[in-house]
Design a protein around this motif. Structure first.
Motif, PDB file in Angstrom:
ATOM      1  N   LEU A   1       4.652   8.160  -4.344  1.00  0.00           N
ATOM      2  CA  LEU A   1       4.131   8.512  -2.994  1.00  0.00           C
ATOM      3  C   LEU A   1       4.379  10.344  -2.755  1.00  0.00           C
ATOM      4  O   LEU A   1       3.521  10.735  -2.031  1.00  0.00           O
ATOM      5  N   ARG A   2       5.642  10.537  -3.226  1.00  0.00           N
ATOM      6  CA  ARG A   2       5.633  12.055  -2.941  1.00  0.00           C
ATOM      7  C   ARG A   2       4.744  13.000  -3.924  1.00  0.00           C
ATOM      8  O   ARG A   2       4.260  13.797  -3.251  1.00  0.00           O
ATOM      9  N   TYR A   3       4.406  12.610  -4.924  1.00  0.00           N
ATOM     10  CA  TYR A   3       3.296  13.088  -5.784  1.00  0.00           C
ATOM     11  C   TYR A   3       1.875  13.252  -5.050  1.00  0.00           C
ATOM     12  O   TYR A   3       1.191  14.050  -5.140  1.00  0.00           O
ATOM     13  N   LEU A   4       1.677  11.962  -4.278  1.00  0.00           N
ATOM     14  CA  LEU A   4       0.448  11.887  -3.763  1.00  0.00           C
ATOM     15  C   LEU A   4       0.228  12.945  -2.656  1.00  0.00           C
ATOM     16  O   LEU A   4      -0.658  13.334  -2.516  1.00  0.00           O
ATOM     17  N   LEU A   5       1.599  13.141  -2.004  1.00  0.00           N
ATOM     18  CA  LEU A   5       1.380  13.992  -0.792  1.00  0.00           C
ATOM     19  C   LEU A   5       1.430  15.639  -1.517  1.00  0.00           C
ATOM     20  O   LEU A   5       1.309  16.340  -0.509  1.00  0.00           O
ATOM     21  N   VAL A   6       1.799  15.899  -2.510  1.00  0.00           N
ATOM     22  CA  VAL A   6       1.555  17.007  -2.977  1.00  0.00           C
ATOM     23  C   VAL A   6       0.229  17.538  -3.117  1.00  0.00           C
ATOM     24  O   VAL A   6      -0.087  18.838  -2.822  1.00  0.00           O
ATOM     25  N   ALA A   7      -0.653  16.623  -3.354  1.00  0.00           N
ATOM     26  CA  ALA A   7      -2.055  16.955  -3.235  1.00  0.00           C
ATOM     27  C   ALA A   7      -2.429  17.485  -1.908  1.00  0.00           C
ATOM     28  O   ALA A   7      -1.699  16.797  -1.011  1.00  0.00           O
TER      29      ALA A   7
ATOM     30  N   ALA B   1       0.856  -1.138  -0.092  1.00  0.00           N
ATOM     31  CA  ALA B   1       0.045  -0.121   0.074  1.00  0.00           C
ATOM     32  C   ALA B   1       0.906   1.223  -0.071  1.00  0.00           C
ATOM     33  O   ALA B   1       0.616   2.287  -0.928  1.00  0.00           O
ATOM     34  N   VAL B   2       1.586   1.456   0.830  1.00  0.00           N
ATOM     35  CA  VAL B   2       2.739   2.530   0.982  1.00  0.00           C
ATOM     36  C   VAL B   2       4.083   2.430   0.398  1.00  0.00           C
ATOM     37  O   VAL B   2       4.481   3.161  -0.332  1.00  0.00           O
ATOM     38  N   ALA B   3       4.705   1.010   0.559  1.00  0.00           N
ATOM     39  CA  ALA B   3       6.014   0.808   0.284  1.00  0.00           C
ATOM     40  C   ALA B   3       5.835   0.805  -1.410  1.00  0.00           C
ATOM     41  O   ALA B   3       6.966   1.165  -1.892  1.00  0.00           O
ATOM     42  N   GLY B   4       4.774   0.393  -1.993  1.00  0.00           N
ATOM     43  CA  GLY B   4       4.669   0.206  -3.467  1.00  0.00           C
ATOM     44  C   GLY B   4       4.668   1.549  -4.003  1.00  0.00           C
ATOM     45  O   GLY B   4       5.564   1.899  -5.017  1.00  0.00           O
ATOM     46  N   GLU B   5       4.125   2.408  -3.463  1.00  0.00           N
ATOM     47  CA  GLU B   5       4.293   4.007  -3.961  1.00  0.00           C
ATOM     48  C   GLU B   5       5.633   4.382  -3.689  1.00  0.00           C
ATOM     49  O   GLU B   5       5.801   5.231  -4.800  1.00  0.00           O
ATOM     50  N   ALA B   6       5.993   4.345  -2.831  1.00  0.00           N
ATOM     51  CA  ALA B   6       7.300   4.872  -2.464  1.00  0.00           C
ATOM     52  C   ALA B   6       8.532   4.126  -3.397  1.00  0.00           C
ATOM     53  O   ALA B   6       9.230   4.892  -4.023  1.00  0.00           O
TER      54      ALA B   6
ATOM     55  N   ALA C   1       8.281  -5.512   1.825  1.00  0.00           N
ATOM     56  CA  ALA C   1       7.075  -5.303   2.607  1.00  0.00           C
ATOM     57  C   ALA C   1       6.042  -6.273   2.566  1.00  0.00           C
ATOM     58  O   ALA C   1       5.834  -6.992   3.623  1.00  0.00           O
ATOM     59  N   MET C   2       5.608  -6.814   1.304  1.00  0.00           N
ATOM     60  CA  MET C   2       4.968  -7.821   0.976  1.00  0.00           C
ATOM     61  C   MET C   2       5.335  -9.159   1.659  1.00  0.00           C
ATOM     62  O   MET C   2       4.936  -9.961   2.344  1.00  0.00           O
TER      63      MET C   2
ATOM     64  N   GLY D   1      -6.781  -7.317  11.612  1.00  0.00           N
ATOM     65  CA  GLY D   1      -5.554  -7.346  12.001  1.00  0.00           C
ATOM     66  C   GLY D   1      -4.402  -7.366  11.245  1.00  0.00           C
ATOM     67  O   GLY D   1      -3.340  -6.791  11.272  1.00  0.00           O
ATOM     68  N   VAL D   2      -4.502  -8.367  10.348  1.00  0.00           N
ATOM     69  CA  VAL D   2      -3.482  -8.504   9.029  1.00  0.00           C
ATOM     70  C   VAL D   2      -3.380  -7.451   8.453  1.00  0.00           C
ATOM     71  O   VAL D   2      -2.224  -6.900   7.963  1.00  0.00           O
ATOM     72  N   ALA D   3      -4.419  -6.488   7.970  1.00  0.00           N
ATOM     73  CA  ALA D   3      -4.425  -5.291   7.242  1.00  0.00           C
ATOM     74  C   ALA D   3      -3.558  -4.379   7.843  1.00  0.00           C
ATOM     75  O   ALA D   3      -2.775  -3.721   7.231  1.00  0.00           O
ATOM     76  N   ALA D   4      -3.846  -4.069   9.220  1.00  0.00           N
ATOM     77  CA  ALA D   4      -3.164  -3.314  10.193  1.00  0.00           C
ATOM     78  C   ALA D   4      -1.791  -3.317  10.029  1.00  0.00           C
ATOM     79  O   ALA D   4      -0.902  -2.565  10.029  1.00  0.00           O
ATOM     80  N   LEU D   5      -1.478  -4.831  10.289  1.00  0.00           N
ATOM     81  CA  LEU D   5      -0.056  -5.160  10.381  1.00  0.00           C
ATOM     82  C   LEU D   5       0.874  -4.858   9.300  1.00  0.00           C
ATOM     83  O   LEU D   5       1.883  -4.496   9.172  1.00  0.00           O
ATOM     84  N   GLY D   6       0.100  -5.251   8.193  1.00  0.00           N
ATOM     85  CA  GLY D   6       0.741  -5.250   6.894  1.00  0.00           C
ATOM     86  C   GLY D   6       0.994  -3.780   6.311  1.00  0.00           C
ATOM     87  O   GLY D   6       2.073  -3.138   5.792  1.00  0.00           O
ATOM     88  N   LEU D   7      -0.008  -2.866   6.858  1.00  0.00           N
ATOM     89  CA  LEU D   7       0.174  -1.576   6.568  1.00  0.00           C
ATOM     90  C   LEU D   7       1.289  -0.959   7.423  1.00  0.00           C
ATOM     91  O   LEU D   7       2.133   0.041   6.836  1.00  0.00           O
ATOM     92  N   PHE D   8       1.342  -1.182   8.602  1.00  0.00           N
ATOM     93  CA  PHE D   8       2.402  -0.896   9.474  1.00  0.00           C
ATOM     94  C   PHE D   8       3.975  -1.304   8.809  1.00  0.00           C
ATOM     95  O   PHE D   8       4.781  -0.411   8.607  1.00  0.00           O
ATOM     96  N   VAL D   9       4.091  -2.512   8.349  1.00  0.00           N
ATOM     97  CA  VAL D   9       5.274  -2.935   7.696  1.00  0.00           C
ATOM     98  C   VAL D   9       5.434  -1.990   6.644  1.00  0.00           C
ATOM     99  O   VAL D   9       6.690  -1.748   6.015  1.00  0.00           O
ATOM    100  N   SER D  10       4.447  -1.862   5.672  1.00  0.00           N
ATOM    101  CA  SER D  10       4.505  -1.203   4.446  1.00  0.00           C
ATOM    102  C   SER D  10       5.127   0.466   4.860  1.00  0.00           C
ATOM    103  O   SER D  10       5.906   1.014   3.881  1.00  0.00           O
ATOM    104  N   THR D  11       5.050   0.897   5.927  1.00  0.00           N
ATOM    105  CA  THR D  11       5.557   2.354   6.122  1.00  0.00           C
ATOM    106  C   THR D  11       6.860   1.966   6.647  1.00  0.00           C
ATOM    107  O   THR D  11       7.676   3.134   6.827  1.00  0.00           O
ATOM    108  N   LEU D  12       7.523   0.885   6.805  1.00  0.00           N
ATOM    109  CA  LEU D  12       8.770   0.757   7.155  1.00  0.00           C
ATOM    110  C   LEU D  12       9.869   0.696   6.415  1.00  0.00           C
ATOM    111  O   LEU D  12      11.110   0.896   6.559  1.00  0.00           O
ATOM    112  N   THR D  13       9.355   0.589   4.820  1.00  0.00           N
ATOM    113  CA  THR D  13      10.468   0.183   4.082  1.00  0.00           C
ATOM    114  C   THR D  13       9.930   1.084   2.508  1.00  0.00           C
ATOM    115  O   THR D  13       8.886   1.181   2.623  1.00  0.00           O
ATOM    116  N   GLY D  14      10.756   1.083   1.613  1.00  0.00           N
ATOM    117  CA  GLY D  14      10.359   1.841   0.482  1.00  0.00           C
ATOM    118  C   GLY D  14      10.451   0.731  -0.669  1.00  0.00           C
ATOM    119  O   GLY D  14      10.158   1.048  -1.784  1.00  0.00           O
ATOM    120  N   SER D  15      10.466  -0.495  -0.330  1.00  0.00           N
ATOM    121  CA  SER D  15      10.328  -1.583  -1.295  1.00  0.00           C
ATOM    122  C   SER D  15       9.183  -2.361  -0.993  1.00  0.00           C
ATOM    123  O   SER D  15       8.987  -3.163  -0.017  1.00  0.00           O
TER     124      SER D  15
END
Length: 300
Positions: A126-132, A116-121, A223-224, A205-219
């Motif tokens: 991800l940077r362009y999404l945050l410009v909005a 979710a997040v790592a894929g964008e990074a 993350a998956m 719970g799995v969704a929240a755990l995966g989203l947290f892991v996704s914020t820890l890396t840019g790959s």
């Protein structure tokens, strides 16, 4: 000004101060995230695999019982409800959910959440999404809502595929509950929908755990892989008898409690424990994901 606030500042050339996005804009963000996620080939492939599992189970049961054998193999082995499938195709819905919940469904959710997040990074978007004028909190919430929507879609894909397969291969009619009482086919369908909703909620719970892991890396791949690896590890720990003291606190421990919804009357105790545990995981890892993402230096 913090990095989280900086991300929401409008681009040069926009006149005036930044305006807070309204409800319609926020709804549009959720819709955009959901459409992008569901259109990806990876997502379609995962849904295709999930849809194929009930078909394979149904065909296997049909072949096994043609020769007079009993579904479930020797000693009644196999997923829950499988011995009832030949009598009523609606039981294939419960069997398919019991077969996919330990691994296939959470693995699919882990892949989507981890990316979710790592894929964008990793893709440099991800940077362009945050410009909005989204803001990091709103964007992260949109990502989580999208993953939860995928949980529901994936669960319904399994249920609908199982119902269609069961209707084609086996008879349909009144159901015999675990308690031995008979209920009508319409009520059986309502139970199947209720169980599908509980299974989807069990993946919170799995969704929240995966989203947290996704914020820890840019790959996205890292993350998956990490999310799926954690899922497998927790599943193994949940099966070790010597670790029974910690097992009630593991998110997959009460997953199969949805079987209690096939009792008459409905038995909610284990289901409530399951949903409460999933809510706890969602709160803890959702907060951790927000804390990490709000202060993360976005460079790609």
């Amino acid at each position: 000004m913090s990095r989280a606030d900086t991300a929401a500042v409008p681009t040069p050339g926009r006149a005036g101060a930044a305006r807070a996005p309204g409800p319609l804009w926020t709804l549009g963000l959720f819709r955009s995230e959901l459409v992008v996620t569901l259109r990806r080939w990876r997502t379609l492939a995962l849904l295709g695999v999930l849809a194929a599992v009930p078909v394979l189970v149904g065909i296997a049961v049909r072949i096994e019982t043609q020769g007079g054998g009993s579904a479930g193999g020797r000693g009644g082995d196999g997923p829950a409800f499988i011995s009832q499938v030949t009598n009523n195709g609606l039981f294939l819905v419960f069997t398919a959910l019991a077969a996919t919940l330990p691994f296939f469904l959470p693995m699919a959710v882990g892949v989507i959440a981890g990316d979710a997040v790592a894929g964008e990074a990793g893709g440099g978007t991800l940077r362009y999404l945050l410009v909005a004028p989204a803001g990091r909190t709103r964007l992260l919430l949109a990502k989580y809502v999208t993953v939860m929507a995928f949980c529901l879609v994936a669960t319904l894909v399994v249920a609908v595929s199982a119902l269609a397969t069961g209707a084609l291969l086996f008879p349909l009619g009144d159901l015999t509950t675990i308690s031995g009482t008979r209920i009508g086919f319409g009520e059986g369908l309502a139970r199947a929908l209720l169980i599908a909703l509980v299974v989807a909620a069990s993946l919170t719970g799995v969704a929240a755990l995966g989203l947290f892991v996704s914020t820890l890396t840019g790959s996205g791949i890292a993350a998956m892989a990490t999310t799926v690896g954690l899922l497998i590890t927790v599943q193994i720990v949940d099966q070790i008898p010597q670790l029974h003291a910690v097992q009630p606190y593991l998110f997959p421990h009460y997953w199969i409690s949805f079987a209690d919804l096939m009792r008459e009357p409905l038995y909610w105790d284990e289901v409530r424990r399951n949903l409460g545990l999933q809510g706890l995981y969602a709160a803890v890892f959702g907060s951790a994901a927000w804390a990490r993402f709000a202060g993360k230096d976005i460079t790609s």
